[in-house]
Design an enzyme around this catalytic site. Structure first.
Site, PDB file in Angstrom:
ATOM      1  N   GLU A 306       0.784  -1.167  -0.091  1.00 15.06           N
ATOM      2  CA  GLU A 306       0.151   0.082   0.205  1.00 15.06           C
ATOM      3  C   GLU A 306       0.946   1.078   0.020  1.00 15.06           C
ATOM      4  OE1 GLU A 306      -2.156  -0.403   3.637  1.00 15.06           O
ATOM      5  OE2 GLU A 306      -3.438  -2.029   2.965  1.00 15.06           O
ATOM      6  N   PRO A 307       1.687   1.439  -0.913  1.00 18.83           N
ATOM      7  CA  PRO A 307       2.594   2.668  -1.125  1.00 18.83           C
ATOM      8  C   PRO A 307       1.670   3.830  -1.417  1.00 18.83           C
ATOM      9  CG  PRO A 307       2.980   1.419  -3.069  1.00 18.83           C
ATOM     10  CD  PRO A 307       2.052   0.731  -2.147  1.00 18.83           C
ATOM     11  N   ARG A 345       1.813  20.247   5.827  1.00 15.77           N
ATOM     12  CA  ARG A 345       2.938  19.672   6.461  1.00 15.77           C
ATOM     13  C   ARG A 345       4.030  20.447   7.062  1.00 15.77           C
ATOM     14  NH1 ARG A 345       6.450  16.642   4.183  1.00 15.77           N
ATOM     15  NH2 ARG A 345       6.253  14.837   5.389  1.00 15.77           N
ATOM     16  N   CYS A 375      -3.139  34.180   9.064  1.00 13.00           N
ATOM     17  CA  CYS A 375      -3.023  34.910  10.224  1.00 13.00           C
ATOM     18  C   CYS A 375      -2.661  33.661  11.458  1.00 13.00           C
ATOM     19  CB  CYS A 375      -4.162  35.518  10.867  1.00 13.00           C
ATOM     20  SG  CYS A 375      -4.890  36.654   9.505  1.00 13.00           S
ATOM     21  N   TYR A 404       0.668  14.072   0.457  1.00  9.33           N
ATOM     22  CA  TYR A 404      -0.185  14.807   1.580  1.00  9.33           C
ATOM     23  C   TYR A 404       0.238  16.392   1.538  1.00  9.33           C
ATOM     24  CZ  TYR A 404       0.208   9.819   3.122  1.00  9.33           C
ATOM     25  OH  TYR A 404       0.002   8.539   3.211  1.00  9.33           O
TER      26      TYR A 404
HETATM   27  C1  LIG Z   1      -1.435   6.233   4.949  1.00 10.06           C
HETATM   28  C2  LIG Z   1      -1.455   4.582   4.883  1.00 10.06           C
HETATM   29  C3  LIG Z   1      -0.820   4.251   3.653  1.00 10.06           C
HETATM   30  C4  LIG Z   1       0.229   4.955   2.924  1.00 10.06           C
HETATM   31  O1  LIG Z   1       1.454   5.429   3.493  1.00 10.06           O
HETATM   32  P1  LIG Z   1       2.572   6.043   2.768  1.00 10.06           P
HETATM   33  O2  LIG Z   1       3.490   6.334   4.118  1.00 10.06           O
HETATM   34  O3  LIG Z   1       2.208   7.359   2.005  1.00 10.06           O
HETATM   35  O4  LIG Z   1       3.100   4.805   1.983  1.00 10.06           O
HETATM   36  C5  LIG Z   1      -0.868   2.435   3.627  1.00 10.06           C
HETATM   37  N1  LIG Z   1      -1.795   1.963   4.465  1.00 10.06           N
HETATM   38  C6  LIG Z   1      -2.650   2.396   5.334  1.00 10.06           C
HETATM   39  C7  LIG Z   1      -3.552   1.712   6.266  1.00 10.06           C
HETATM   40  C8  LIG Z   1      -2.324   3.994   5.607  1.00 10.06           C
HETATM   41  O5  LIG Z   1      -3.055   4.388   6.542  1.00 10.06           O
END
Ligand SMILES: *Cc1c(COP(=O)(O)O)cnc(C)c1O
Length: 445
Positions: A306-307, A345, A375, A404
Site C-alpha cells: 500500500e505505498p 506539512r 494569520c 499529503y
Molecule cells: C497512510 C497509509 C498508507 C500509505 O502510507 P505512505 O506512507 O504514504 O506509503 C498505507 N496503508 C495505510 C493503512 C495507511 O493508513
C-alpha cells in the site's frame, strides 16, 4: 554554494533546470525549472499560483520500480489513495494496473468513478469504518477489509449477512515495532490506536471463521509513514510471518499478507537512487516470506503493498509567487501567495521541503523565512533558510509536495484551494480548477 543549488543538480529529470531558449548557449543565467518538457514558468503564467504540478513520468517510473522489485512473488500494488487523490492521478495509477488502498467511503467513490472494475483490487483500511461505508464497499465487491477491532468485525458480519455478500477479512495487527518517524505518523506501537495486538488477533480470527458471511483471507500490517530505515519493515513482517504460520496451523486459510505502506522519501538529502532504495525495501519485506526462519520453507502468499508517499511524493511540486519582502528587526521574510491551507506539512509536522527559484541565475544568497499570508505563526514553509535573493513577483517551487499536499488542503481564511496540473512529456493538463469563493459557499444557507 547554497544547499538548494547543490541538491537541485542531483534531482531526477522530472524536475530539472533547462535552458529557456535553445538559441542561447548553456548559461546558468538562462536556466529555468521544467517538469518533464514543460516550463513551470509557463504553467504559472497560464494557470496562476499557487499551483500544484505533477509528473506523469515519475509516477509511472515509481510504480514500475515497485513491480520490478517485487517480481519474485505474486503481489498487487494497492496505491494509498489518501496520499494524493485527484481523479486524474488515480486514473493514471489505475492505467498502470495498480489497485487501491482506501480509508473512507469517499476515497472508494473516487476509485469507482475512475474505474468500476478497480474495486476487485481495493483494500479498505482504517480504525473507524462506518456501517454505510462498509455497505458501499461490500456492494462494490472489494478485495479485502482490514479489520481493526472485534466490534468492527461484528458490525461487518451483520452487514454482510444482511446483504448476503461474503466479506473477505484480514486483521490489521499491531506488531509493536517502533518505526523511527514523526510521532504523528508512527502507528505500529502498542500505545497507538491502530491495529490489534498480535496475541489478541488469534481470537478475532477464530470469531471470524465461525461466521458464515466472513471469509478469513489475510493478515495486514502498517507501521507508519515516512520510514527510511527498512529494518523496521523486516521486523514487522517477521512477526506477521510467524502469525501466518500459527494461523495456518489453526486451520485458517491465509492467502494474503498486506504489508501496508510507509516507505519514506528523502526530503532533505540530494536525491537518493530510488532503485537502490526500493530494492532494499523489497529485500526487507520479503526476507521472512521467502524463507521462514523456523519452518525453513517459503510462505506461499499473495503480497499486497500500500505505498502512497513513495509513489507520488517526489512527483509533485507547489508553485508560488513572492508577494512581499519584509524585514522585522533584522529578520527577513519572504511572504508568498501559498499558505498552510495549501500545504500543511510544515505546520503540522515541522516538515522540511526544499524550495528553489524557477529561474536560476547566479545570485547572492540570504537567510530568510518563507511564510504564507494566513494569520497564524504556524503558517510557514521554511525558517532561517539560505535561499537565492528573491524579488517581489519572483516564482518559487516548493519541492516534493506530491504526497499529503493537495489532499490536506483546507479553506482556512476562505482561501480557495490551489489548481492542479498534470504534465506528460511536452503536454500539460489542468486536472483540478482553482476553487472560487462561490465554490466555497455553495453549500451554505
Ligand atoms: C497512510 C497509509 C498508507 C500509505 O502510507 P505512505 O506512507 O504514504 O506509503 C498505507 N496503508 C495505510 C493503512 C495507511 O493508513
Amino acid at each position: 554554494m547554497s544547499r538548494s543549488r547543490t541538491s537541485q543538480d542531483l534531482r531526477p529529470s522530472a524536475f530539472a533546470y533547462r535552458n529557456a531558449s535553445s538559441r542561447t548557449r548553456t548559461n546558468v543565467r538562462d536556466q529555468a525549472l521544467y517538469c518533464e518538457s514543460v516550463s513551470l514558468e509557463a504553467l504559472a503564467a497560464r494557470h496562476g499560483t499557487p499551483l500544484y504540478v505533477y509528473s506523469t513520468a515519475m509516477i509511472r517510473a515509481r510504480l514500475r520500480a515497485f513491480a520490478r522489485a517485487f517480481r519474485s512473488i505474486p503481489h498487487t500494488l494497492c496505491y494509498s489513495v489518501k496520499a494524493s487523490s485527484t481523479l486524474a492521478i488515480l486514473r493514471l495509477i489505475a492505467g498502470e494496473g495498480a489497485g487501491f488502498d482506501v480509508v473512507s467511503g469517499g476515497e472508494l467513490e473516487r476509485v469507482l468513478r475512475v474505474n468500476r472494475n478497480a474495486a476487485h483490487k481495493v483494500v479498505f483500511s482504517g480504525v473507524g469504518k462506518t456501517a454505510s461505508e462498509m455497505e458501499l464497499a461490500l456492494r462494490s465487491g472489494i478485495l479485502l477489509f482490514n479489520v481493526e477491532s472485534s466490534s468492527e468485525l461484528n458490525l461487518l458480519a451483520s452487514i454482510a449477512t444482511r446483504l448476503k455478500t461474503p466479506a473477505a477479512v484480514a486483521v490489521r495487527v499491531n506488531p509493536d515495532v517502533s518505526a523511527k518517524t514523526h510521532p504523528y505518523i508512527s502507528t505500529g506501537l502498542q500505545q497507538h490506536k491502530f491495529g490489534v495486538p498480535i496475541p489478541d488477533a488469534t481470537k478475532l480470527y477464530a470469531e471470524a471463521s465461525k461466521h458464515p458471511y466472513l471469509k478469513v483471507a489475510g493478515v495486514s500490517v502498517h507501521i507508519g509513514s515516512q520510514i527510511t530505515d527498512v529494518s523496521n519493515f523486516r521486523d514487522a513482517l517477521t512477526r506477521v510471518a510467524d502469525l501466518v504460520h500459527a494461523l495456518r496451523e489453526q486451520g485458517h486459510e491465509i492467502r494474503y499478507i498486506d504489508a501496508g505502506g510507509g516507505l519514506g522519501i528523502s526530503y532533505e538529502q540530494p536525491r537518493q537512487n530510488f532503485e537502490k532504495q526500493i530494492t532494499a525495501y523489497a529485500k526487507a519485506v520479503l526476507a521472512s516470506l521467502h524463507v521462514h526462519r523456523l519452518h525453513g520453507q517459503r510462505l506461499n502468499v499473495h503480497l499486497l503493498l500500500e505505498p502512497g508517499r513513495s509513489i507520488v511524493g517526489a512527483a509533485g511540486t507547489l508553485l508560488t509567487r513572492v508577494l512581499y519582502r519584509k524585514t522585522n528587526n533584522g529578520k527577513r521574510f519572504l511572504i508568498v501567495d501559498t499558505a498552510m491551507n495549501d500545504l500543511l506539512r510544515p505546520s503540522l509536522y515541522g516538515a522540511y521541503h526544499e524550495i528553489v527559484p524557477l529561474k536560476r541565475a547566479p545570485r547572492e544568497t540570504e537567510i530568510t523565512d518563507v511564510v504564507g499570508p494566513i494569520c497564524e505563526t504556524g503558517d510557514f514553509f521554511a525558517r532561517d533558510r539560505q535561499l537565492p535573493v528573491m524579488q517581489e513577483g519572483d516564482l518559487l517551487a516548493i519541492l516534493d509536495t506530491g504526497a499529503y499536499g493537495a489532499v490536506l488542503a483546507s479553506n482556512y481564511n476562505t482561501r480557495g484551494r490551489a489548481a492542479e496540473v498534470l504534465v506528460d512529456g511536452i503536454r500539460s493538463r489542468l486536472i483540478r480548477n482553482r476553487e472560487t469563493a462561490s465554490d466555497q459557499i455553495r453549500l451554505e444557507r
